[in-house]
Structure formats: structure tokens, C-alpha cells
Design a protein around this motif. Structure first.
Motif, mmCIF file in Angstrom:
data_model
loop_
_atom_site.group_PDB
_atom_site.id
_atom_site.type_symbol
_atom_site.label_atom_id
_atom_site.label_comp_id
_atom_site.label_asym_id
_atom_site.label_seq_id
_atom_site.Cartn_x
_atom_site.Cartn_y
_atom_site.Cartn_z
ATOM 1 N N VAL A 1 0.832 -1.196 0.000
ATOM 2 C CA VAL A 1 0.000 0.000 0.000
ATOM 3 C C VAL A 1 0.869 1.249 0.000
ATOM 4 N N CYS A 2 1.876 1.270 0.879
ATOM 5 C CA CYS A 2 2.755 2.435 0.942
ATOM 6 C C CYS A 2 4.022 2.112 1.719
ATOM 7 N N ARG A 3 5.004 2.990 1.552
ATOM 8 C CA ARG A 3 6.246 2.933 2.319
ATOM 9 C C ARG A 3 6.252 4.119 3.266
ATOM 10 N N VAL A 4 6.521 3.837 4.549
ATOM 11 C CA VAL A 4 6.552 4.899 5.555
ATOM 12 C C VAL A 4 7.850 4.735 6.334
ATOM 13 N N PRO A 5 8.882 5.535 6.004
ATOM 14 C CA PRO A 5 10.190 5.345 6.627
ATOM 15 C C PRO A 5 10.234 5.652 8.125
ATOM 16 N N ASP A 6 9.410 6.581 8.608
ATOM 17 C CA ASP A 6 9.415 6.963 10.016
ATOM 18 C C ASP A 6 8.588 5.961 10.827
ATOM 19 N N PRO A 7 9.202 5.258 11.801
ATOM 20 C CA PRO A 7 8.477 4.225 12.560
ATOM 21 C C PRO A 7 7.242 4.746 13.299
ATOM 22 N N ASP A 8 7.309 5.956 13.857
ATOM 23 C CA ASP A 8 6.160 6.507 14.580
ATOM 24 C C ASP A 8 5.002 6.797 13.627
ATOM 25 N N ARG A 9 5.316 7.393 12.502
ATOM 26 C CA ARG A 9 4.279 7.671 11.500
ATOM 27 C C ARG A 9 3.747 6.375 10.895
ATOM 28 N N ARG A 10 4.594 5.343 10.820
ATOM 29 C CA ARG A 10 4.163 4.054 10.271
ATOM 30 C C ARG A 10 3.085 3.429 11.165
ATOM 31 N N ILE A 11 3.243 3.529 12.480
ATOM 32 C CA ILE A 11 2.235 3.010 13.414
ATOM 33 C C ILE A 11 0.911 3.747 13.198
ATOM 34 N N GLU A 12 0.990 5.052 13.074
ATOM 35 C CA GLU A 12 -0.194 5.877 12.823
ATOM 36 C C GLU A 12 -0.845 5.502 11.484
ATOM 37 N N ALA A 13 -0.007 5.330 10.438
ATOM 38 C CA ALA A 13 -0.513 4.970 9.102
ATOM 39 C C ALA A 13 -1.164 3.588 9.123
ATOM 40 N N LEU A 14 -0.579 2.656 9.869
ATOM 41 C CA LEU A 14 -1.128 1.303 9.959
ATOM 42 C C LEU A 14 -2.514 1.330 10.609
ATOM 43 N N GLN A 15 -2.656 2.104 11.670
ATOM 44 C CA GLN A 15 -3.963 2.226 12.331
ATOM 45 C C GLN A 15 -4.989 2.817 11.374
ATOM 46 N N GLU A 16 -4.588 3.850 10.636
ATOM 47 C CA GLU A 16 -5.499 4.481 9.682
ATOM 48 C C GLU A 16 -5.851 3.523 8.545
ATOM 49 N N ALA A 17 -4.869 2.770 8.060
ATOM 50 C CA ALA A 17 -5.113 1.813 6.974
ATOM 51 C C ALA A 17 -6.093 0.739 7.420
ATOM 52 N N ASN A 18 -5.981 0.282 8.646
ATOM 53 C CA ASN A 18 -6.884 -0.759 9.138
ATOM 54 C C ASN A 18 -8.291 -0.236 9.405
ATOM 55 N N ARG A 19 -8.442 1.077 9.546
ATOM 56 C CA ARG A 19 -9.783 1.660 9.670
ATOM 57 C C ARG A 19 -10.516 1.674 8.330
ATOM 58 N N ILE A 20 -9.774 1.604 7.226
ATOM 59 C CA ILE A 20 -10.404 1.587 5.898
ATOM 60 C C ILE A 20 -11.285 0.349 5.755
ATOM 61 N N GLY A 21 -10.836 -0.767 6.324
ATOM 62 C CA GLY A 21 -11.648 -1.981 6.301
ATOM 63 C C GLY A 21 -11.464 -2.788 5.029
ATOM 64 N N ARG A 22 -12.484 -3.553 4.695
ATOM 65 C CA ARG A 22 -12.430 -4.450 3.541
ATOM 66 C C ARG A 22 -12.192 -3.661 2.264
ATOM 67 N N THR A 23 -11.309 -4.202 1.440
ATOM 68 C CA THR A 23 -11.009 -3.611 0.149
ATOM 69 C C THR A 23 -11.176 -4.695 -0.906
ATOM 70 N N VAL A 24 -11.845 -4.331 -1.992
ATOM 71 C CA VAL A 24 -12.014 -5.236 -3.125
ATOM 72 C C VAL A 24 -11.202 -4.665 -4.271
ATOM 73 N N GLY A 25 -10.497 -5.555 -4.980
ATOM 74 C CA GLY A 25 -9.678 -5.116 -6.098
ATOM 75 C C GLY A 25 -9.888 -5.985 -7.316
ATOM 76 N N LEU A 26 -9.566 -5.434 -8.481
ATOM 77 C CA LEU A 26 -9.641 -6.165 -9.739
ATOM 78 C C LEU A 26 -8.311 -6.015 -10.453
ATOM 79 N N VAL A 27 -7.760 -7.148 -10.873
ATOM 80 C CA VAL A 27 -6.515 -7.159 -11.639
ATOM 81 C C VAL A 27 -6.878 -7.519 -13.069
ATOM 82 N N ASP A 28 -6.560 -6.620 -14.010
ATOM 83 C CA ASP A 28 -6.859 -6.894 -15.413
ATOM 84 C C ASP A 28 -5.669 -6.615 -16.327
ATOM 85 N N ALA A 29 -4.470 -6.540 -15.727
ATOM 86 C CA ALA A 29 -3.249 -6.305 -16.501
ATOM 87 C C ALA A 29 -2.045 -6.640 -15.624
#
Length: 184
Positions: free
Chosen positions: A122-150
Motif C-alpha cells: 500500500v505504501c512505504r513509511v520510513p518513520d516508525p512513529d508515523r508508520r504506526i499511525e498509518a497502519l492504524q489508519e489503513a486498518n480503519r479503511i476496512g475491507r477492500t475489493v480489487g480487480l486485476v486486469d493487466a
């Protein structure tokens, strides 16, 4: 700058693309390089330009009979400086795509290669503190559906920067070139 290695990836079209884009813009200093991706063929280094052209020709042929792949992701985890969503649904189809795009698969017992374990970067977050924050926010997004066509050929520069080189849509003969200078 010369690209030293390449990888074959898929760039899933996501049902919550806008939420993921905002997350990436907020936390990932490299968000503009490539959208969320799943590595299908790990990085490799072609010896010559002819070899790279052969890879492109192989991808062009291998994807023609490939049907689209539906994916589901339910959570995000931290691996190093990256946030990864493990593929929960569509794993078998991605494994088949991996085998098709890899050509002949070496015996894993002889090479020590690990089993194919798809996860969407999903993303690269070099700062460990911001990475924890980003992980919490990413998990709030919830279920994600994707389609691969290429499938996409991605160049990896010595700095680790990714460059989208070409896209190979499933089922048709068209190739979309994005960066023709990456091999120079």
C-alpha cells in the motif's frame, strides 16, 4: 539514470481507491511513483537490452489468455518500512498468474525460494512513529475489493525508486508504454 532491475507487478483497481490515495499522500514520500502493487515476479536483472525485449515479448504473449482476477483484502500489516495488505481472496488465481508470468518455475527445494505469498504494498513509511499511525489508519479503511486486469513491468532504480515501464492488459494485444527512457 539507468534502471538496474525490473519486476512484474499487478496494480489492482480498488473499490476504495480514493481513501487509499489520501492515506498514501499523507504518509508515503514516494506516493507519486506507483499506485499500490502486488509483486508477481520478483526483481530480476536482464543482461542485455535484447533480454529485456524478450521479457516484454513473453509478458505480451503470456497475458493474452489471462482472465481478470478479483481480490479481497481485510487488513493491513507492517513489513519493514511498508504497509502490506495480505491477499485474503484471489490467492490461487494470483499464484496461477505468478506461474504463468514466471515461465518455468525452478524446484524450490534446490533454490531455497519461498512459496509465492501475495500481498499488496500500500505504501512505504520510513518513520516508525508515523508508520504506526498509518497502519492504524489503513486498518480503519476496512475491507477492500480489487480487480486485476493487466500486468505491469516496473523498473527499480539503484535508489529503490520504482518506475512504471509498460502495462500489458489481459486478453488483448495492446501494450501501454509509460517510460521508454528507463532502460537507457
Amino acid at each position: 539514470m539507468r534502471v538496474l532491475s525490473y519486476s512484474v507487478c499487478v496494480l489492482p483497481k480498488l473499490d476504495n481507491q480514493e481513501e487509499v490515495r489520501r492515506l498514501r499522500e499523507r504518509y508515503d514520500p514516494w506516493f507519486y511513483q506507483v499506485q499500490p502493487y502486488i509483486v508477481v515476479v520478483p526483481s530480476f536483472t536482464p543482461a542485455t537490452l535484447d533480454e529485456l525485449e524478450a521479457v516484454s515479448a513473453f509478458l505480451s504473449q503470456a497475458r493474452r489468455k489471462q482472465p481478470p482476477v478479483a481480490l479481497k483484502f481485510f487488513r493491513c500489516v507492517e513489513r519493514g518500512d511498508r504497509l502490506i495488505c495480505p491477499v485474503e481472496s484471489g490467492r490461487e488465481e494470483l499464484a496461477a498468474l505468478h506461474r504463468a508470468m514466471s515461465g518455468a518455475t525452478p524446484d524450490r527445494l534446490l533454490t531455497g525460494e519461498e512459496a509465492f505469498d501475495p500481498g499488496m504494498v500500500v505504501c512505504r513509511v520510513p518513520d516508525p512513529d508515523r508508520r504506526i499511525e498509518a497502519l492504524q489508519e489503513a486498518n480503519r479503511i476496512g475491507r477492500t475489493v480489487g480487480l486485476v486486469d493487466a500486468v505491469s513491468l516496473v523498473g527499480i532504480e539503484p535508489s529503490g525508486q520504482l518506475r512504471l515501464i509498460a502495462g500489458y492488459p489481459f486478453g488483448i494485444g495492446r501494450v501501454d508504454y509509460f517510460d521508454l527512457s528507463a532502460g537507457a
